[in-house]
Design an enzyme around this catalytic site. Structure first.
Site, PDB file in Angstrom:
ATOM      1  N   ASP A  93       0.840  -1.209   0.000  1.00  0.00           N
ATOM      2  CA  ASP A  93       0.000   0.000   0.000  1.00  0.00           C
ATOM      3  C   ASP A  93       0.873   1.257   0.000  1.00  0.00           C
ATOM      4  OD1 ASP A  93      -2.249  -1.640   0.141  1.00  0.00           O
ATOM      5  OD2 ASP A  93      -2.119  -1.747   2.335  1.00  0.00           O
ATOM      6  N   THR A 140      -9.383 -16.574   6.291  1.00  0.00           N
ATOM      7  CA  THR A 140      -9.823 -15.195   6.056  1.00  0.00           C
ATOM      8  C   THR A 140      -8.952 -14.501   5.015  1.00  0.00           C
ATOM      9  OG1 THR A 140     -10.535 -15.131   8.344  1.00  0.00           O
ATOM     10  CG2 THR A 140     -10.337 -13.009   7.219  1.00  0.00           C
ATOM     11  N   MET A 299      -7.470 -45.316  27.907  1.00  0.00           N
ATOM     12  CA  MET A 299      -7.042 -45.229  26.516  1.00  0.00           C
ATOM     13  C   MET A 299      -8.282 -44.833  25.725  1.00  0.00           C
ATOM     14  SD  MET A 299      -4.324 -46.414  27.817  1.00  0.00           S
ATOM     15  CE  MET A 299      -3.050 -46.503  26.593  1.00  0.00           C
ATOM     16  N   LYS A 375       7.687 -34.161  23.875  1.00  0.00           N
ATOM     17  CA  LYS A 375       8.792 -35.136  23.942  1.00  0.00           C
ATOM     18  C   LYS A 375       8.946 -35.848  22.600  1.00  0.00           C
ATOM     19  CE  LYS A 375       8.990 -39.479  24.774  1.00  0.00           C
ATOM     20  NZ  LYS A 375       8.420 -40.223  23.641  1.00  0.00           N
ATOM     21  N   CYS A 481       6.949 -44.263  23.597  1.00  0.00           N
ATOM     22  CA  CYS A 481       5.570 -43.784  23.767  1.00  0.00           C
ATOM     23  C   CYS A 481       5.119 -43.950  25.213  1.00  0.00           C
ATOM     24  CB  CYS A 481       4.616 -44.539  22.847  1.00  0.00           C
ATOM     25  SG  CYS A 481       5.067 -44.402  21.111  1.00  0.00           S
TER      26      CYS A 481
HETATM   27  C1  LIG Z   1      -3.810  -5.013  12.432  1.00  0.00           C
HETATM   28  C2  LIG Z   1      -3.597  -5.510  11.056  1.00  0.00           C
HETATM   29  N1  LIG Z   1      -2.463  -6.165  10.776  1.00  0.00           N
HETATM   30  C3  LIG Z   1      -2.247  -6.630   9.533  1.00  0.00           C
HETATM   31  C4  LIG Z   1      -3.189  -6.439   8.553  1.00  0.00           C
HETATM   32  C5  LIG Z   1      -2.943  -6.912   7.148  1.00  0.00           C
HETATM   33  O1  LIG Z   1      -2.864  -5.807   6.307  1.00  0.00           O
HETATM   34  P1  LIG Z   1      -2.413  -5.946   4.770  1.00  0.00           P
HETATM   35  O2  LIG Z   1      -1.067  -6.575   4.750  1.00  0.00           O
HETATM   36  O3  LIG Z   1      -2.556  -4.637   4.140  1.00  0.00           O
HETATM   37  O4  LIG Z   1      -3.442  -6.938   4.157  1.00  0.00           O
HETATM   38  P2  LIG Z   1      -5.000  -6.604   3.950  1.00  0.00           P
HETATM   39  O5  LIG Z   1      -5.619  -6.446   5.270  1.00  0.00           O
HETATM   40  O6  LIG Z   1      -5.062  -5.367   3.168  1.00  0.00           O
HETATM   41  O7  LIG Z   1      -5.522  -7.802   3.231  1.00  0.00           O
HETATM   42  C6  LIG Z   1      -4.352  -5.744   8.878  1.00  0.00           C
HETATM   43  N2  LIG Z   1      -5.306  -5.491   7.986  1.00  0.00           N
HETATM   44  N3  LIG Z   1      -4.525  -5.284  10.130  1.00  0.00           N
HETATM   45  C1  LIG Z   2      -5.955  -9.361   7.478  1.00  0.00           C
HETATM   46  C2  LIG Z   2      -5.004 -10.420   7.784  1.00  0.00           C
HETATM   47  N1  LIG Z   2      -3.686 -10.222   7.615  1.00  0.00           N
HETATM   48  C3  LIG Z   2      -2.950 -11.271   7.948  1.00  0.00           C
HETATM   49  S1  LIG Z   2      -3.900 -12.568   8.453  1.00  0.00           S
HETATM   50  C4  LIG Z   2      -5.313 -11.653   8.244  1.00  0.00           C
HETATM   51  C5  LIG Z   2      -6.660 -12.183   8.502  1.00  0.00           C
HETATM   52  C6  LIG Z   2      -6.858 -12.662   9.911  1.00  0.00           C
HETATM   53  O1  LIG Z   2      -8.142 -13.189  10.004  1.00  0.00           O
HETATM   54  P1  LIG Z   2      -8.584 -14.178  11.150  1.00  0.00           P
HETATM   55  O2  LIG Z   2      -8.529 -13.439  12.426  1.00  0.00           O
HETATM   56  O3  LIG Z   2      -9.988 -14.564  10.761  1.00  0.00           O
HETATM   57  O4  LIG Z   2      -7.659 -15.344  11.088  1.00  0.00           O
END
Ligand SMILES: Cc1ncc(COP(=O)(O)OP(=O)(O)O)c(N)n1
Ligand SMILES: Cc1ncsc1CCOP(=O)(O)O
Length: 585
Positions: A93, A140, A299, A375, A481
């Site tokens: 970005d 996600t 078990m 372990k 084990c």
């Molecule tokens: C708090 C926070 N951390 C990381 C991200 C990820 O941002 P980014 O790398 O820009 O990826 P997208 O969110 O744009 O898919 C985040 N959004 N927030």
């Molecule tokens: C926005 C983003 N950036 C790195 S992981 C992520 C998604 C995290 O989503 P979740 O909390 O559902 O695993």
């Protein structure tokens, strides 16, 4: 003036069908605000600018009602139009420098980082906080650049608090992101927080400021409840995380023989439950070992009964020896059940490096929950280290090694030869093993036992070499084990001791001398006591006149396990005896 922000529970929104469904985002966020999220990021990767601004305005109104800052993902223009508190920027970005020039000093700017170098640059450019990740793989966001795990995240936190780092680095706030939910948040924050073992010396790692979460809140059918549960788990994560048995104090040094004997007495007194989710090969032997050391085995590979079993103050052994995809689901249920009540969990990653399926299974399990003790033999612990993103020591390059490094090995991350079956390879020097086991234990904040001719046991502070045992143990399948079962029994006894010491038990007359001594049995002591019980019994069995080889060794070994316990309980095997037998340094 920039607002003082609480980053502890950072809600990142998602408007997709898979996560939000057909619900209204504003209403879901409002419920999360009621549940206690401390900062909100509007993250919408598909809507047009006009829609983004309309929704962002509505979210900002809601957030203001709760005095919670609103951050906009990616879009500096939208943040400006809405007049909200800041933006979050990824590596692809607008740069933090440009965003700062546009937004001015009073706005919050967050930056995604997945390496020490990216963190250094974001700090230098004036970011207010870092979104560190991706911690764990998540549905996600599938196109994440790097999955860095606990070890990668800790590396960034350590770099920020390094004595040579700038004041800005030391002050910057941090959140982790990726795969965080109510079942793992306490463990993650615990593993990313100060080590209790560093006290009274200064902590070496900057504590994480919070966790950023998408699906565990937005996809929840009860966002208010999901948020308030996460909030309370965060609050208790550094003081009383539920997965840690309450009486487990860290061991400062080599435990005394008396403490180790007390661990055996406590085991006898409490007759703890050892719940084995173990492989088909060793079920019978493991149950017999448990009975003879003085534990009560069950078990069960059925995860749905783990909640009931976890309430019985026992310990769980997860042994990957003959796992299937279905078994992994059952392990997950059981690990979560034991973590929820602070019951000890032992992971035995049998053959972890042997196949791709086992490597995946190990990575899955390490993300599922907290393991009190892990372990394994050298190959298995190497695989745990690899799965935890910990640098692997260089293998011994000579022909004395049973394996050779693969041609693709690099000095930074050598790849020891493929593990064959469940047997261990021996590629590391003793100092390398010591360092690996210690690093792994301190990174995961648990206790690691690497078995071998010399076992290595570490909780990250105290690292011990144990030279007891007998070669017959290596000639009977599944003895490794059953050591996992033995460790679980000792851990369960030590954990249950404080809660049961005030109530009577069938074997009360032989209990440890004082409640204080019981309380002093920590994880390292309990694990060491269990290894010594197991290995000294093996030495005694092998020395028996009736034993001619591995076949006759097995029954003699079961007898010797029982004889060790009886000798300690009856006082025949005391401090001087153990001092003379234990070969620990
Ligand atoms: C708090 C926070 N951390 C990381 C991200 C990820 O941002 P980014 O790398 O820009 O990826 P997208 O969110 O744009 O898919 C985040 N959004 N927030
Ligand atoms: C926005 C983003 N950036 C790195 S992981 C992520 C998604 C995290 O989503 P979740 O909390 O559902 O695993």
């Amino acid at each position: 003036m920039k607002p003082e922000v609480d980053y502890s529970l950072y809600l990142v929104t998602d408007s997709t069908e898979a996560i939000l469904g057909n619900r209204d985002l504003i209403s879901v966020v409002e419920q999360a605000l009621q549940g206690g999220v401390t900062i909100v990021q509007y993250r919408d990767k598909t809507s047009d600018t006009g829609v983004l601004i309309r929704i962002a305005r509505a979210l900002h109104e809601k957030c203001k009602q709760y005095s919670i800052p609103l951050i906009i993902n990616d879009r500096v223009d939208v943040a400006l139009a809405v007049g909200c508190e800041g933006v979050h920027l990824g590596q692809d970005d607008m740069s933090v420098t440009d965003a700062r020039n546009i937004l001015g000093p009073s706005k919050i700017i967050g930056a995604t980082v997945s390496s020490v170098e990216e963190a250094r640059i974001a700090v230098e450019r004036g970011a207010d906080y870092l979104g560190i990740g991706t911690l764990y793989a998540t549905n996600t966001k599938k196109n994440t650049k790097d999955i860095i795990g606990i070890a990668g995240t800790r590396k960034i936190l350590e770099s920020l608090s390094h004595p040579t780092s700038s004041a800005a680095a030391k002050q910057i706030k941090t959140v982790c992101i990726g795969g965080i939910n109510a079942t793992n948040i306490q463990r993650i924050l615990y593993q990313l927080h100060y080590s209790p073992f560093s006290s009274p010396s200064p902590p070496t790692i900057k504590p994480i400021s919070g966790a950023a979460i998408v699906s565990a809140i937005i996809a929840s059918s009860t966002p208010k409840h999901a948020s308030s549960l996460l909030r309370s788990l965060i609050t208790t994560s550094t003081t009383h995380p539920t997965f840690l048995p309450s009486n487990f104090s860290p061991s400062p040094s080599l435990p005394s023989p008396q403490t180790l004997l007390n661990a055996t007495l406590t085991l006898h007194k409490t007759n703890p439950l050892t719940h084995n989710m173990t492989n088909l090969v060793v079920q019978n032997l493991a149950a017999n070992v448990a009975l003879n050391i003085g534990a009560s085995p069950i078990m069960s590979t059925n995860g749905t009964e783990a909640r009931d079993l976890a309430a019985l103050h026992g310990a769980l052994v997860v042994n990957m020896g003959t796992s299937t995809p279905e078994a992994l689901t059952q392990y997950k249920l059981a690990i979560e059940a034991y973590n929820a009540v602070g019951g000890p969990v032992i992971l035995d990653p049998v053959g972890a490096g042997a196949t791709a399926a086992r490597k995946d299974a190990l990575r899955f399990l390490l993300g599922v929950g907290y393991f009190t003790v892990i372990k394994g033999n050298e190959s298995e612990i190497l695989e745990v280290a690899r799965a935890s993103h910990i640098p692997i020591p260089i293998p011994i390059p000579s022909s004395s090694s049973t394996t050779t490094p693969s041609p693709s090995s690099s000095p930074e991350q050598p790849q020891p030869q493929q593990q064959r079956g469940v047997d261990s390879t021996h590629t590391l020097t003793h100092p390398s093993k010591l360092s690996l086991v210690k690093t792994l234990a301190s990174t995961l904040r648990c206790t690691i036992l690497m078995t071998g001719p010399t076992d290595i046991l570490s909780n990250g502070t105290t690292t011990l070499s144990i030279k007891n045992g007998h070669e017959y143990l290596g000639r009977v399948t599944g003895t490794g084990c059953t050591l996992g079962t033995t460790i679980s029994a000792y851990l369960a006894a030590a954990a249950a001791a404080s809660s049961t010491s005030s109530s009577s038990s069938p074997n009360d007359s032989h209990g440890p001398e004082s409640k204080d001594e019981v309380k002093n049995i920590g994880v390292l002591e309990a694990a060491l006591a269990s290894v010594l019980h197991f290995e000294i019994a093996a030495e005694d069995a092998a020395a028996s006149l009736d034993v001619k080889g591995a076949g006759s060794f097995v029954p003699a070994f079961l007898d010797a396990l029982a004889a060790y316990r009886e000798g300690v309980v009856e006082g025949r095997l005391g401090e001087e005896w153990l001092r003379g037998r234990m070969r620990v340094e």
